[in-house]
Design an enzyme around this catalytic site. Structure first.
Site, short mmCIF file in Angstrom:
data_model
loop_
_atom_site.label_atom_id
_atom_site.label_comp_id
_atom_site.label_asym_id
_atom_site.label_seq_id
_atom_site.Cartn_x
_atom_site.Cartn_y
_atom_site.Cartn_z
N CYS A 271 0.69 -0.95 0.04
CA CYS A 271 -0.29 0.06 0.09
C CYS A 271 1.25 1.20 -0.15
O CYS A 271 1.47 1.36 -0.42
CB CYS A 271 -1.22 0.09 1.58
SG CYS A 271 -2.30 1.36 1.40
N GLU B 98 -2.42 -9.31 3.83
CA GLU B 98 -2.97 -9.50 5.66
C GLU B 98 -4.74 -9.83 5.44
O GLU B 98 -4.71 -10.67 6.56
CB GLU B 98 -2.63 -8.30 6.54
CG GLU B 98 -3.38 -8.09 6.50
CD GLU B 98 -3.86 -6.30 6.21
OE1 GLU B 98 -5.01 -5.92 5.71
OE2 GLU B 98 -3.13 -5.96 5.14
N HIS C 13 -3.57 -4.75 -0.08
CA HIS C 13 -3.44 -5.61 1.52
C HIS C 13 -3.89 -7.14 1.36
O HIS C 13 -4.57 -7.87 1.86
CB HIS C 13 -4.81 -4.36 2.37
CG HIS C 13 -4.35 -3.83 3.15
ND1 HIS C 13 -4.21 -3.12 4.02
CD2 HIS C 13 -4.44 -2.23 1.54
CE1 HIS C 13 -4.07 -1.60 3.76
NE2 HIS C 13 -4.48 -1.52 2.85
#
Length: 400
Positions: free
Chosen positions: A290, A376, A374
């Protein structure tokens, strides 16, 4: 003496005041004079920011606590927000940085075994202002067609709202371009992280036998990113966004992680870009996501630019150019790397299948890579968890 309101916004404000529905206790007021009435939820008062939309169907608590939303008012396109309540586990930072939220349906009583608080109570505890009853499809189309506008979300229990004053707040707010917000959401001092991923029945675990040491530069890091690093076998040391390359290297890391975060990457770059350039020269393996991806691109000599509407949601298809595989990703960014500005040593690795924008790069002659999305996945699909293993493989190959 204040300047008169231009004719266009003034006409919209007058029409909105005349058409105010009975029972309205909240409103969204945009910089062009558009007013959307509704019912207030959460804290009282007004908040100004950039109005964006998120298309995720789950994970509203994680979205609202994502530091990357600093300076933004989030419109949820999924209508049923609040239906699973809130809890103490599904938060991505201690203090949410989002400015407010806009919802279609009224918040209902929570119906989930993990819920410990009603969303309205949770919002009040974090001083977040929200509104329900808004035609979010209309607002999303406005953002899609005209770009993300500056706006104000206001909630008054007695229903008394000064539309002209709220419009002035929106019209006078400078916007996110050129704004350095990473410094505001970053940690203030160095700390260590050992908590691992959540598991049904046992909750979060602890990494008590790490085999690698990773330093994470905190531009607005989400907790689940740190958990992914810990779960991959890392002792994680988190440093503030303003840490220098010398301070990072003094930690003797096996690898460096460049986190997500809010604001204009070019503004953040005033202090972060020199740090990343120094780390590139050191040869330490690096992984950025990001804002970290954008800062790495700036450090390599690339350029970033503001997007009209940004990417926010958990359903974004991204193609890995090396394998041809498509992964569904979770995203939250309003700026993008311009691939034509990158130097020859930076290779584009991933692209968005929505609009063709850059989603990842690697440095050809160094153990360094980054992605715009992202991995995660909090919230979102877990298609991209493999990137943490790729980072570990780079670290291990350097040590062998």
């Amino acid at each position: 003496m204040t300047d008169p309101i231009p004719a266009g916004p003034a006409e919209k404000l007058r029409a909105a005041a005349a058409a105010r529905p009975e029972g309205a206790t909240a409103a969204v007021v945009l910089a062009d004079g558009t007013v959307l009435w509704g019912r207030g939820v959460g804290a009282f008062g007004s908040r100004v920011g950039e109005v964006c939309f998120n298309t995720s169907m789950t994970g509203y608590q994680e979205i609202l606590t994502d530091p990357s939303y600093a300076g933004q008012i989030i419109t949820f396109t999924f209508p049923h927000v609040g239906n699973v309540g809130t809890n103490a586990e599904d938060v991505e930072t201690t203090t949410p940085a989002a400015r407010g939220l806009i919802l279609r349906a009224d918040v209902t009583e929570p119906s989930n075994w993990r819920a410990t608080r009603h969303l309205d109570e949770w919002l009040k505890s974090y001083d977040l202002v929200g509104i329900t009853g808004v035609d979010t499809r209309r607002l999303t189309r406005l953002i899609r067609d005209g770009g993300a506008p500056n706006g104000v979300v206001a909630h008054a229990p007695d229903g008394r709202l000064d539309l002209e004053a709220l419009w002035r707040q929106a019209a006078e707010w400078p916007g996110l371009e050129g704004m350095d917000l990473a410094r505001e959401v970053s940690c203030r001092q160095t700390y260590t992280w050992s908590e691992t991923l959540w598991d049904l029945g046992s909750g979060y675990g602890t990494q008590d036998a790490p085999t690698r040491h990773v330093v994470a530069l905190d531009f607005g890091a989400k907790r689940n990113i740190l958990r992914c690093l810990a779960a991959a076998g890392c002792r994680v040391t988190v440093l503030p966004a303003t840490a220098t390359a010398e301070e990072v290297i003094a930690q003797k890391p096996d690898g460096v992680f460049l986190s997500n975060g809010p604001g204009d990457p070019a503004a953040t770059g005033a202090y972060a870009v020199p740090t990343v350039r120094g780390l590139l020269d050191s040869g330490v393996p690096m992984f950025g996501i990001c804002l970290g991806h954008q800062i790495l691109s700036l450090a390599l000599g690339g350029r970033t630019e503001k997007m009209d509407r940004g990417h926010r949601g958990a359903n974004h298809p991204v193609k890995d150019l090396a394998t041809g595989q498509v992964e569904i990703t979770s995203q939250n960014h309003g700026f993008v790397v311009v691939p034509e500005s990158l130097p020859p040593e930076a290779e584009v690795t991933h692209v968005s299948l929505f609009d063709g924008t850059n989603e990842g790069i690697k440095v050809k002659d160094r153990p360094v890579f980054s992605v715009q999305y992202h991995p995660e996945a909090s919230p979102g699909p877990q298609d991209s968890h493999y990137l943490f293993k790729r980072f570990m493989d780079l670290i291990d190959s350097r040590g062998s």
